[in-house]
Design a protein around this motif. Sequence first.
Motif, PDB file in Angstrom:
ATOM      1  N   TRP A  34       0.829  -1.151   0.061  1.00 46.34           N
ATOM      2  CA  TRP A  34       0.143  -0.060  -0.057  1.00 46.34           C
ATOM      3  C   TRP A  34       0.763   1.359  -0.117  1.00 46.34           C
ATOM      4  O   TRP A  34       0.762   2.167  -0.768  1.00 46.34           O
ATOM      5  CB  TRP A  34      -0.833   0.021   1.233  1.00 46.34           C
ATOM      6  CG  TRP A  34      -2.208  -0.674   1.105  1.00 46.34           C
ATOM      7  CD1 TRP A  34      -2.083  -2.115   0.961  1.00 46.34           C
ATOM      8  CD2 TRP A  34      -3.538  -0.223   0.849  1.00 46.34           C
ATOM      9  NE1 TRP A  34      -3.624  -2.594   0.932  1.00 46.34           N
ATOM     10  CE2 TRP A  34      -4.446  -1.494   0.639  1.00 46.34           C
ATOM     11  CE3 TRP A  34      -4.148   0.875   0.551  1.00 46.34           C
ATOM     12  CZ2 TRP A  34      -5.626  -1.479   0.385  1.00 46.34           C
ATOM     13  CZ3 TRP A  34      -5.435   1.180   0.381  1.00 46.34           C
ATOM     14  CH2 TRP A  34      -6.122  -0.081   0.227  1.00 46.34           C
ATOM     15  N   SER A  35       1.858   1.297   0.630  1.00 47.47           N
ATOM     16  CA  SER A  35       2.708   2.332   0.972  1.00 47.47           C
ATOM     17  C   SER A  35       3.510   2.674  -0.450  1.00 47.47           C
ATOM     18  O   SER A  35       3.615   3.815  -1.000  1.00 47.47           O
ATOM     19  CB  SER A  35       3.794   2.336   2.073  1.00 47.47           C
ATOM     20  OG  SER A  35       3.136   2.084   3.403  1.00 47.47           O
ATOM     21  N   MET A  36       4.054   1.502  -1.085  1.00 46.70           N
ATOM     22  CA  MET A  36       4.689   1.673  -2.562  1.00 46.70           C
ATOM     23  C   MET A  36       3.832   2.243  -3.533  1.00 46.70           C
ATOM     24  O   MET A  36       4.219   2.947  -4.101  1.00 46.70           O
ATOM     25  CB  MET A  36       5.436   0.454  -2.758  1.00 46.70           C
ATOM     26  CG  MET A  36       6.241   0.425  -4.104  1.00 46.70           C
ATOM     27  SD  MET A  36       6.845  -0.918  -4.258  1.00 46.70           S
ATOM     28  CE  MET A  36       5.290  -2.025  -4.718  1.00 46.70           C
ATOM     29  N   SER A  37       2.725   1.508  -3.329  1.00 42.22           N
ATOM     30  CA  SER A  37       1.800   1.748  -4.538  1.00 42.22           C
ATOM     31  C   SER A  37       1.092   3.407  -4.569  1.00 42.22           C
ATOM     32  O   SER A  37       1.196   4.043  -5.380  1.00 42.22           O
ATOM     33  CB  SER A  37       0.467   0.853  -4.161  1.00 42.22           C
ATOM     34  OG  SER A  37       0.866  -0.252  -4.601  1.00 42.22           O
ATOM     35  N   PHE A  38       1.047   3.750  -3.381  1.00 43.13           N
ATOM     36  CA  PHE A  38       0.459   5.113  -3.382  1.00 43.13           C
ATOM     37  C   PHE A  38       1.636   6.310  -3.581  1.00 43.13           C
ATOM     38  O   PHE A  38       1.247   7.328  -3.974  1.00 43.13           O
ATOM     39  CB  PHE A  38      -0.275   5.631  -1.937  1.00 43.13           C
ATOM     40  CG  PHE A  38      -1.827   5.068  -2.157  1.00 43.13           C
ATOM     41  CD1 PHE A  38      -2.588   5.988  -2.703  1.00 43.13           C
ATOM     42  CD2 PHE A  38      -1.894   3.796  -1.588  1.00 43.13           C
ATOM     43  CE1 PHE A  38      -4.212   5.377  -2.584  1.00 43.13           C
ATOM     44  CE2 PHE A  38      -3.201   3.302  -1.791  1.00 43.13           C
ATOM     45  CZ  PHE A  38      -4.487   4.054  -2.037  1.00 43.13           C
ATOM     46  N   LEU A  39       2.772   5.615  -3.100  1.00 40.70           N
ATOM     47  CA  LEU A  39       3.989   6.540  -3.287  1.00 40.70           C
ATOM     48  C   LEU A  39       4.068   6.884  -4.768  1.00 40.70           C
ATOM     49  O   LEU A  39       4.490   7.741  -5.460  1.00 40.70           O
ATOM     50  CB  LEU A  39       5.236   6.123  -2.814  1.00 40.70           C
ATOM     51  CG  LEU A  39       6.338   6.735  -3.054  1.00 40.70           C
ATOM     52  CD1 LEU A  39       6.601   8.349  -2.527  1.00 40.70           C
ATOM     53  CD2 LEU A  39       7.736   6.120  -2.315  1.00 40.70           C
ATOM     54  N   LEU A  40       4.144   5.759  -5.673  1.00 39.43           N
ATOM     55  CA  LEU A  40       4.190   5.349  -7.099  1.00 39.43           C
ATOM     56  C   LEU A  40       3.181   6.471  -7.662  1.00 39.43           C
ATOM     57  O   LEU A  40       3.496   6.863  -8.756  1.00 39.43           O
ATOM     58  CB  LEU A  40       4.087   4.266  -7.428  1.00 39.43           C
ATOM     59  CG  LEU A  40       4.427   3.812  -8.935  1.00 39.43           C
ATOM     60  CD1 LEU A  40       6.101   4.320  -9.348  1.00 39.43           C
ATOM     61  CD2 LEU A  40       4.294   2.240  -9.490  1.00 39.43           C
TER      62      LEU A  40
END
Length: 358
Positions: A155-161
């Motif tokens: 979730w963190s990586m996806s929304f950062l991307l």
Amino acid sequence: MLGNSSSANCTLSSPPLLGEICKLFVMVLLIIAIILGNVVSLLVFLQARQFRTSQGYLKVSLALADLAVGLIVVPYSVYREASSLASGMGQGSSSCSIPSLPCFVTGPIFAGCTFVSITTIFLLSVERSVAVLKPLHKRAVITKRRTVWLILFSWSMSFLLAVVPMISSPDITLQYNPCSKMCTYAFPAGRLPGSPWNIMLLFPAFDFSLLGGTFVINFITFTAIRQYCKARRWLGSEAQHNSRLSFSDITAAKTIGILTFAFSASFSPIAVFVVGSVLGYQWCQFSFYAFWILTSNSCWNVAIYSAWDPKFRQGVRELFSRPVLNSASQRPSRSTEGDSSAPACVAVLKEMFHPENA
């Protein structure tokens, strides 16, 4: 999620009113289908103890991502289209070149939830591959705690991307596009897409890399399942006693394979649209179908579970029969009612982080 909203898109002629009403009707139906389907999925996964596994947590993550699309992204598009139809003939061109604050919320949410979906499907494929290839080591390798940390990381990586395009270039913003009827990444009016627009290729590259890895993992998994089925036919019951691979493991692997194909089919049009936008093409009508085919994927998962997963169907039957049984058996007692309704989510959270269950 993605797109090129240049000034050409803001000078479109008024589309037929009947067509716009039909599109609005489809959007409303999607809201209902996405919310109902994913709420049922969440209730089944949270209520039934048999789903409180690493696979169940990953499916909860997938349902939450889909539910966010139905609760936040699609309703805003419905609001914009309904307002446009109420004020005129559905042109929607007066505000398409002006970035709006809600677009800076719904746009990254749609992009982030799309990335969460593909990373979760990838993790589900890895979990099933370990369960099929190394059934005796599954509980040692895939623990609930590791799964929870992987979910939080995805979730963190996806929304950062999802916010990388706006961080990488100040020329890229978020605008409501009347063609796709979504909040999309775009250049402000008067500026033509340039070399910073190439950052948009990061989205299809990321998704297709994960999808490619997912297909490879599923291929290995299904090859192992096929060999196991052949051995079981030749050796009879001995093959089943020598391996802990169960029918539910095989069914779960098939379900995840279908989820992968469904997501790939829904994401492919948007990938073609993004690549075309970077090359300078403007596909107004195609952008609508590309975005909303991807959006409709948020309500497919519950249908796939219902068709291919017997445990899920059993959970749905128990979910809808439970209120009737509870009203007959627990009406005299008030204390047991508090015990049976609240602990579902609490028990899941305890099992996620309790060291003994990890």
